[in-house]
Design an enzyme around this catalytic site. Structure first.
Site, PDB file in Angstrom:
ATOM      1  CG  HIS A  41     -50.709  59.249  -5.231  1.00  0.00           C
ATOM      2  ND1 HIS A  41     -51.059  60.336  -6.061  1.00  0.00           N
ATOM      3  CD2 HIS A  41     -49.405  59.396  -5.121  1.00  0.00           C
ATOM      4  CE1 HIS A  41     -50.044  60.986  -6.464  1.00  0.00           C
ATOM      5  NE2 HIS A  41     -49.135  60.472  -6.055  1.00  0.00           N
TER       6      HIS A  41
ATOM      7  CB  CYS B 179     -52.585  64.432  -7.301  1.00  0.00           C
ATOM      8  SG  CYS B 179     -52.371  62.895  -7.837  1.00  0.00           S
TER       9      CYS B 179
ATOM     10  CB  CYS C   1     -55.049  63.318  -4.325  1.00  0.00           C
ATOM     11  SG  CYS C   1     -53.401  62.434  -4.454  1.00  0.00           S
TER      12      CYS C   1
ATOM     13  CB  CYS D 107     -55.840  59.317  -5.156  1.00  0.00           C
ATOM     14  SG  CYS D 107     -54.893  59.806  -6.623  1.00  0.00           S
TER      15      CYS D 107
ATOM     16  CE  LYS E  74     -45.139  58.609 -11.981  1.00  0.00           C
ATOM     17  NZ  LYS E  74     -45.571  59.716 -11.398  1.00  0.00           N
TER      18      LYS E  74
ATOM     19  CG  HIS F 135     -37.477  57.433  -8.830  1.00  0.00           C
ATOM     20  ND1 HIS F 135     -37.840  57.509  -9.972  1.00  0.00           N
ATOM     21  CD2 HIS F 135     -38.746  58.066  -8.106  1.00  0.00           C
ATOM     22  CE1 HIS F 135     -38.986  57.994 -10.237  1.00  0.00           C
ATOM     23  NE2 HIS F 135     -39.623  58.195  -9.080  1.00  0.00           N
TER      24      HIS F 135
ATOM     25  CG  HIS G 218     -37.490  62.134 -10.366  1.00  0.00           C
ATOM     26  ND1 HIS G 218     -37.278  61.229  -9.263  1.00  0.00           N
ATOM     27  CD2 HIS G 218     -38.818  62.508 -10.301  1.00  0.00           C
ATOM     28  CE1 HIS G 218     -38.608  61.121  -8.415  1.00  0.00           C
ATOM     29  NE2 HIS G 218     -39.431  61.924  -9.068  1.00  0.00           N
TER      30      HIS G 218
ATOM     31  CE  LYS H  37     -40.654  61.900  -5.520  1.00  0.00           C
ATOM     32  NZ  LYS H  37     -40.300  63.212  -5.880  1.00  0.00           N
TER      33      LYS H  37
HETATM   34  O1  ME8 Z   1     -45.127  66.177 -10.791  1.00  0.00           O
HETATM   35  N1  ME8 Z   1     -41.116  57.082 -15.033  1.00  0.00           N
HETATM   36  O2  ME8 Z   1     -43.614  66.490  -9.546  1.00  0.00           O
HETATM   37  P1  ME8 Z   1     -42.671  64.938  -9.634  1.00  0.00           P
HETATM   38  C1  ME8 Z   1     -40.838  58.422 -15.706  1.00  0.00           C
HETATM   39  N2  ME8 Z   1     -43.793  69.038  -9.371  1.00  0.00           N
HETATM   40  N3  ME8 Z   1     -40.819  59.668 -15.359  1.00  0.00           N
HETATM   41  C2  ME8 Z   1     -41.183  59.886 -14.077  1.00  0.00           C
HETATM   42  C3  ME8 Z   1     -41.295  58.861 -13.211  1.00  0.00           C
HETATM   43  C4  ME8 Z   1     -41.368  57.369 -13.618  1.00  0.00           C
HETATM   44  N4  ME8 Z   1     -41.659  56.459 -12.940  1.00  0.00           N
HETATM   45  N5  ME8 Z   1     -41.602  59.415 -11.985  1.00  0.00           N
HETATM   46  C5  ME8 Z   1     -41.445  60.612 -12.031  1.00  0.00           C
HETATM   47  C6  ME8 Z   1     -44.539  66.964 -10.246  1.00  0.00           C
HETATM   48  N6  ME8 Z   1     -41.143  61.026 -13.339  1.00  0.00           N
HETATM   49  C7  ME8 Z   1     -44.395  68.197 -10.291  1.00  0.00           C
HETATM   50  C8  ME8 Z   1     -44.292  68.950 -11.720  1.00  0.00           C
HETATM   51  S1  ME8 Z   1     -44.099  71.024 -13.139  1.00  0.00           S
HETATM   52  C9  ME8 Z   1     -44.639  72.419 -13.398  1.00  0.00           C
HETATM   53  C10 ME8 Z   1     -44.476  70.338 -11.769  1.00  0.00           C
HETATM   54  C11 ME8 Z   1     -40.724  62.239 -13.963  1.00  0.00           C
HETATM   55  O3  ME8 Z   1     -41.481  65.223  -8.838  1.00  0.00           O
HETATM   56  C12 ME8 Z   1     -42.110  62.689 -14.826  1.00  0.00           C
HETATM   57  O4  ME8 Z   1     -41.592  63.350 -16.059  1.00  0.00           O
HETATM   58  O5  ME8 Z   1     -44.027  64.295  -8.914  1.00  0.00           O
HETATM   59  C13 ME8 Z   1     -42.764  63.774 -13.728  1.00  0.00           C
HETATM   60  O6  ME8 Z   1     -43.647  64.378 -14.549  1.00  0.00           O
HETATM   61  C14 ME8 Z   1     -41.784  64.257 -13.194  1.00  0.00           C
HETATM   62  O7  ME8 Z   1     -40.878  63.266 -12.937  1.00  0.00           O
HETATM   63  C15 ME8 Z   1     -41.976  65.153 -11.975  1.00  0.00           C
HETATM   64  O8  ME8 Z   1     -42.469  64.268 -11.031  1.00  0.00           O
END
Ligand code: ME8
Length: 525
Positions: free
Chosen positions: A158, A133, A130, A155, A305, A21, A24, A308
């Site tokens: 979540h 997380c 969780c 959590c 926030k 989304h 990301h 997904k």
């Molecule tokens: O946490 N606003 O992955 P992830 C801004 N796999 N940034 C957002 C966001 C939002 N609403 N939602 C997600 C993970 N992000 C792990 C990371 S790293 C070694 C492992 C961004 O897919 C934000 O930067 O849940 C978050 O840290 C990243 O997407 C990854 O989210």
């Protein structure tokens, strides 16, 4: 040519339990703008992004969709995560998947070293986990559920029930590193940014560090521990290691030495993993800690926030299909201070598109190019005697370029763009005040007209270079219309830290036609 100052920057690697989304995409674009800026400035730049594919969350999603986890991740990466790079015009140098063989073998080498060196032990463990997380939750993030989850622990992030896990685990002796980490935060106050993120991390570590459970034995979707294949490595340790496996840890030491350490751009929700667990693992392995960890804010929907799991996600292509990738990049980088939360709204996006990109920058570029064509047959005239107003434009360009570069050093992308936009505003005012269309009617003002149009075109030259990390498509079109490629080389080859030096545009180049850089949205649909 000697390689410039190293600048290695990473994005988080994304869970592929679902499609991306705009949250990301926002994280990706922020890292991309920083990387493009440094690359264009001649720094020895490397931008890494990728996907996080192991663990229970992915396994459960795959199973629920009737696929094996490998089938699922292959499909999501090919159909959603790779295409995202194009949608938002990423210039990443590499894309790592935690299912890549290069990653898995280097992870095994790393974790074996920690095991051999006595940093890992086995113990019985129980805690509330969780899956959202992928973390055993600390007391401070456990809430009593209500409604359908009444009577259960949920959590705090979540809002979903936690699972009580009781199993034999391997542990990393993280508690040993508490003092070293506190010393690190003290000696390098900018190791964690922004300030609010740093304070949170220092407070957390000051409370005391526990050893970290780093293996799971109740499912097998992960990297097996080399000394005990009945366990897979904890998904967060697996994921964090991507930052070194991708640049050749354990396989290509020359490249590893060249790139490491990295700056990590991460959402504030995963700051602790990057600013506490990750440096502790690196210290244990005798490696350098990261160059820095910068916590970015969240895109919010209705104050929460965007996520997904809560179905509040907007697909990046919903925006880029209408407004284009440049507008996406510009909007999120300009409207939200990196490090702070921000709300997305279609109205705000459309308003900024029209006022700043179309009327502000796009129109300026079209007007100036059109006037050089009309009044000088397309040949950029040499400047005549300069007046105070012309000098003021040159001074603005120099000051804005320096201010923008200084802002980028602080990861303040929004401030950098605001600084560059000073040039757009000043140039628009200059053209309005100098009235080249009036000068053109008076043959005795030919010299003055030449100076005004040279000044305006030279301002556009600087704008094309300074804005290219943010809006690469539009600035490439402008560069081509300015006709300077033959004299100065490709846009990407323009040294960014010299962009503010006045007079680089050679008189005599022939400008071409310039289509609207940011067309009216009704026309673009
Ligand atoms: O946490 N606003 O992955 P992830 C801004 N796999 N940034 C957002 C966001 C939002 N609403 N939602 C997600 C993970 N992000 C792990 C990371 S790293 C070694 C492992 C961004 O897919 C934000 O930067 O849940 C978050 O840290 C990243 O997407 C990854 O989210």
């Amino acid at each position: 040519m000697p390689a410039g100052r190293p600048f290695y920057i990473t994005t988080p690697i994304f869970y592929v339990n679902d499609v991306p989304h705009i949250g990301h995409a926002y994280a990706e674009v922020a890292a991309d703008v920083l990387a493009r800026w440094h690359r264009q400035a001649g720094d020895d730049t490397w931008l890494l992004t990728g996907t996080d594919e192991h663990g229970q969350k992915i396994l459960r999603t795959a199973t629920a969709n009737g696929a094996t986890p490998k089938e699922w991740t292959d499909r999501l990466v090919a159909e959603a995560w790779h295409p995202l790079l194009k949608t938002i015009d990423m210039s990443n140098d590499d894309f790592i998947r935690t299912t890549d063989e290069r990653h898995e073998s280097a992870v095994k080498a790393f974790i074996s070293k920690l095991h051999d060196d006595g940093f890992i032990y086995e113990a019985e463990y129980g805690g509330l986990y969780c899956v959202g997380c992928e973390e055993f939750k600390p007391e401070s993030e456990i809430l009593d559920g209500d409604g359908e989850f009444a009577g259960q622990k949920v959590c705090a992030i979540h809002g979903r029930p936690l699972e009580l896990l009781q199993e034999k685990n391997y542990f990393f002796r993280m508690s040993q590193f508490q003092q070293q980490l506190l010393d690190l935060y003290k000696e390098r106050p900018d190791f964690v940014q922004p300030e609010s993120a740093r304070n949170e991390v220092v407070a957390f570590v000051s409370q005391g560090l526990q050893d970290l459970s780093i293996s799971r034995s109740t499912f097998d979707w992960g990297i097996p521990l080399p000394w005990d294949e009945s366990h897979v490595l904890y998904v967060w340790v697996d994921a964090l290691l991507n930052y070194i496996t991708a640049i050749g840890y354990g396989a290509d030491s020359a490249n590893f030495e060249r790139r490491w350490p990295a700056y990590h751009l991460v959402g504030k929700d995963i700051l602790r993993f990057h600013a506490v667990i990750w440096p502790a693992l690196l210290l244990a392995a005798g490696l350098e800690v990261p160059a820095g960890v910068f916590g970015t804010g969240w895109l919010l929907v209705g104050g929460e926030k965007m996520s997904k799991s809560k179905l509040t996600g907007i697909a990046p292509s919903e925006i880029t299909d209408t407004f284009g990738s440049d507008a996406f990049r510009y909007y999120f980088m300009r409207a939200i201070s990196l490090g702070q939360d921000g709300s997305f709204s279609w109205e705000d996006l459309a308003a900024r598109y029209q006022a700043e990109l179309a009327n502000g920058f796009g129109n300026l570029a079209s007007r100036v190019v059109a006037m050089v064509r009309r009044y000088f047959d397309g040949v950029v005239p040499a400047s005549g005697a300069v007046q105070a107003a012309d000098e003021a434009v040159a001074a603005t360009v120099a000051a804005a370029a320096a201010a923008a570069d200084a802002a980028i050093e602080r990861f303040a992308v929004h401030e950098a763009i605001a600084a560059v936009w000073e040039i757009v505003d000043v140039l628009n005012g200059y053209v309005t005040e100098q009235e080249p269309w009036a000068l053109a009617k008076d043959e005795t003002q030919r010299d003055r007209l030449a100076t005004v149009l040279y000044t305006a075109a030279e301002g556009l030259r600087a704008l094309a270079v300074l804005l290219s990390p943010v809006i690469p498509k539009a600035t490439t079109k402008l560069w081509s219309a300015l006709g300077v490629e033959g004299a100065l080389g490709a846009l990407a080859a323009q040294p960014l830290r010299d962009a503010g030096r006045w007079g680089r545009l050679p008189a005599g180049v022939v400008v071409g036609e310039l289509e609207a850089l940011f067309p009216r949205i009704d026309d673009a649909r």
